[in-house]
Design a protein around this motif. Structure first.
Motif, short mmCIF file in Angstrom:
data_model
loop_
_atom_site.label_atom_id
_atom_site.label_comp_id
_atom_site.label_asym_id
_atom_site.label_seq_id
_atom_site.Cartn_x
_atom_site.Cartn_y
_atom_site.Cartn_z
N VAL A 297 37.59 -13.39 -19.69
CA VAL A 297 36.91 -14.67 -19.45
C VAL A 297 35.56 -14.62 -20.16
O VAL A 297 34.88 -13.60 -20.15
N ASP A 298 35.17 -15.74 -20.75
CA ASP A 298 33.91 -15.78 -21.50
C ASP A 298 32.80 -16.51 -20.76
O ASP A 298 31.61 -16.26 -21.03
N ALA A 299 33.14 -17.41 -19.85
CA ALA A 299 32.12 -18.18 -19.14
C ALA A 299 32.71 -18.75 -17.86
O ALA A 299 33.94 -18.88 -17.72
N TYR A 300 31.80 -19.06 -16.92
CA TYR A 300 32.21 -19.59 -15.63
C TYR A 300 31.51 -20.93 -15.36
O TYR A 300 30.34 -21.11 -15.71
N GLY A 301 32.22 -21.82 -14.69
CA GLY A 301 31.62 -23.04 -14.18
C GLY A 301 31.78 -23.06 -12.67
O GLY A 301 32.89 -22.90 -12.16
N VAL A 302 30.67 -23.21 -11.95
CA VAL A 302 30.69 -23.13 -10.50
C VAL A 302 30.17 -24.43 -9.91
O VAL A 302 29.13 -24.94 -10.33
N GLY A 303 30.89 -24.94 -8.91
CA GLY A 303 30.51 -26.20 -8.31
C GLY A 303 30.14 -26.07 -6.85
O GLY A 303 29.03 -25.71 -6.48
N THR A 304 31.12 -26.34 -5.97
CA THR A 304 30.88 -26.43 -4.53
C THR A 304 30.12 -25.22 -3.99
O THR A 304 29.15 -25.37 -3.23
#
Length: 440
Positions: A297-304
């Motif tokens: 994995v190269d990047a993460y997107g985090v929300g809640t």
């Protein structure tokens, strides 16, 4: 409606003020302290955030015609209190931990000195800002540690109230996130923004290929394509066929992410798209991010999770009177003695004790007054408190986009002081103890 922040408070703050004006104690010099008795969720450290926002809100803490009219019409306070509030300006002093600093149980995160009347009515505003922002920043810092060198983007605006979403984006940026999806956070705080397309974009078009072509036409081949609307393997194949092997990235928002990331990486490499990055989203928290550490994995997107403090949406801080002047003009330490809710009275000076650059303890010197505290340095420690407001004058260095960036840089520096045990995600005692030392 006005820009005033004065009514973002609890009614009892003003009823206490009214009573204090009646009995003459409103003018008594007082010291209030904002601190946390314990760290939420068995976490090993906390992150101070919200200070810059609080200072800007303090500048707008004014009772104008609209605010006074509401208080008068609702009979919240009497006429004498209304006259006091009409001229209200905080003219005291506020010292505290720099934004981005780490804190531990009992750390004097914020110290507010002024008259009782001036300082008591700041309680709700100070707590609402620092409790929210520090909870988000603490969760974000844990996620940043779990992510290592891989970038994190905050994308939780749809899971928070509109103003909270902007504040959360700022707190996450301070604690290690590199970008936000929220444009107001970008405009107000200078945070880099990111975003391309959601599943609705793909569903709008007659085919996934049409959607990908239209996005590339608009944003270029360096964009990131969302490949899991239908079938991920087919989505990856279509993405590379349309964009070529120079496609910037693909995003996966569903499925068993470790397995899917490995399969997508293998497929991209087989297709010759060895430079195409993989971003994963889908209900990530610090534990899910840690579980992906060995995945391609190269990047993460985090929300809640990040905007709600990853299960702990408040830092649990409190605002207590810890010292006041007595009838003879001398300072008197005062403290709440309730079971499990006690406080430590007295003025405080805090230091991070280090050995070879590694934090060993939080040492807090305690005295009735600053004259007893004397020295503002410690031979074995780094001083933790700075002056934020001096006789009513706000230090603007801690505000705005520049203050936000400075807080981010400070957080990264001080996080390097943490002992290795502090980096674990499991529940435990605080990473370092808080030591209170009474000064005679």
């Amino acid at each position: 409606m006005t820009a005033s922040s004065a009514l973002k408070t609890d009614r009892y703050e003003l009823t206490m003020l009214e009573a204090a004006l009646r009995d003459g104690t409103a003018a008594r010099r007082s010291v209030f302290e904002l601190f946390s008795r314990r760290l939420s969720g068995g976490r090993r450290f906390g992150v101070v955030a919200g200070t810059g926002r609080l200072l800007s809100l303090l500048r707008d803490f004014r009772f104008g015609d609209d605010e006074l009219r509401y208080l008068r019409d609702e009979k919240v306070v009497d006429a004498a209190t209304l006259r006091y509030l009409e001229d209200y300006r905080f003219t005291g002093t506020i010292r505290g931990y720099r934004e981005g600093e780490l804190y531990f149980p009992g750390s004097p995160v914020l110290t507010v000195e002024g008259t009782f009347g001036d300082a008591v009515i700041l309680e709700t505003l100070a707590l609402s800002v620092l409790n929210h922002d520090s909870a988000v920043a603490t969760a974000a810092s844990r996620m940043s540690i779990a992510a290592g060198e891989r970038p994190l983007a905050e994308m939780g605006s749809r899971r928070a109230a509109e103003d909270s979403a902007v504040a959360a984006a700022r707190a996450a940026f301070i604690a290690g996130f590199g970008a936000t999806s929220n444009l107001e956070a970008g405009r107000t705080w200078g945070i880099p923004t990111m975003g391309t397309a959601a599943h609705s974009w793909t569903l709008l078009h007659d085919s996934e290929e049409d959607a990908f072509r239209a996005q590339i036409d608009a944003l270029g081949a360096g964009t990131t394509l969302l490949v899991d609307t239908y079938d991920i393997r087919r989505g990856v194949e279509t993405a590379i066929r349309v964009a070529g092997t120079g496609l910037g990235g693909v995003r996966i928002d569903s499925g068993d992410l470790p397995i899917m990331a490995a399969e997508v990486r293998a497929q991209l490499d087989e297709l010759g798209a060895t430079g195409t990055k993989i971003t994963v989203t889908s209900d990530l928290d610090e534990y899910a991010i840690a579980a992906l550490a060995a995945s391609p994995v190269d990047a993460y997107g985090v929300g809640t999770s990040v905007v709600t403090g990853s299960g702990y949406p408040t830092a649990g801080m409190v605002y207590k009177l810890v010292a006041r002047q007595g009838a003879d003009g001398g300072w008197v330490a005062v403290a709440k003695a309730s079971a499990d809710k006690g406080s430590k009275g007295g003025r405080k000076a805090a230091f991070r004790i280090l050995a070879d650059g590694v934090a060993q303890s939080e040492r807090v010197l305690v005295a009735d007054g600053f004259e007893e505290l004397g020295v503002q340095e410690h031979p074995d420690g780094r001083p933790l408190q700075v002056t934020l407001v001096d006789d009513g004058e706000i230090d603007t260095a801690y505000e705005g986009a520049a203050g936000t960036l400075a807080a981010r840089e400070h957080h990264h520096r001080v996080r390097e002081e943490l002992p290795v045990r502090a980096l674990a995600l499991s529940k435990s005692d605080p990473a370092i103890p808080t030591e209170f030392v009474d000064v005679a």
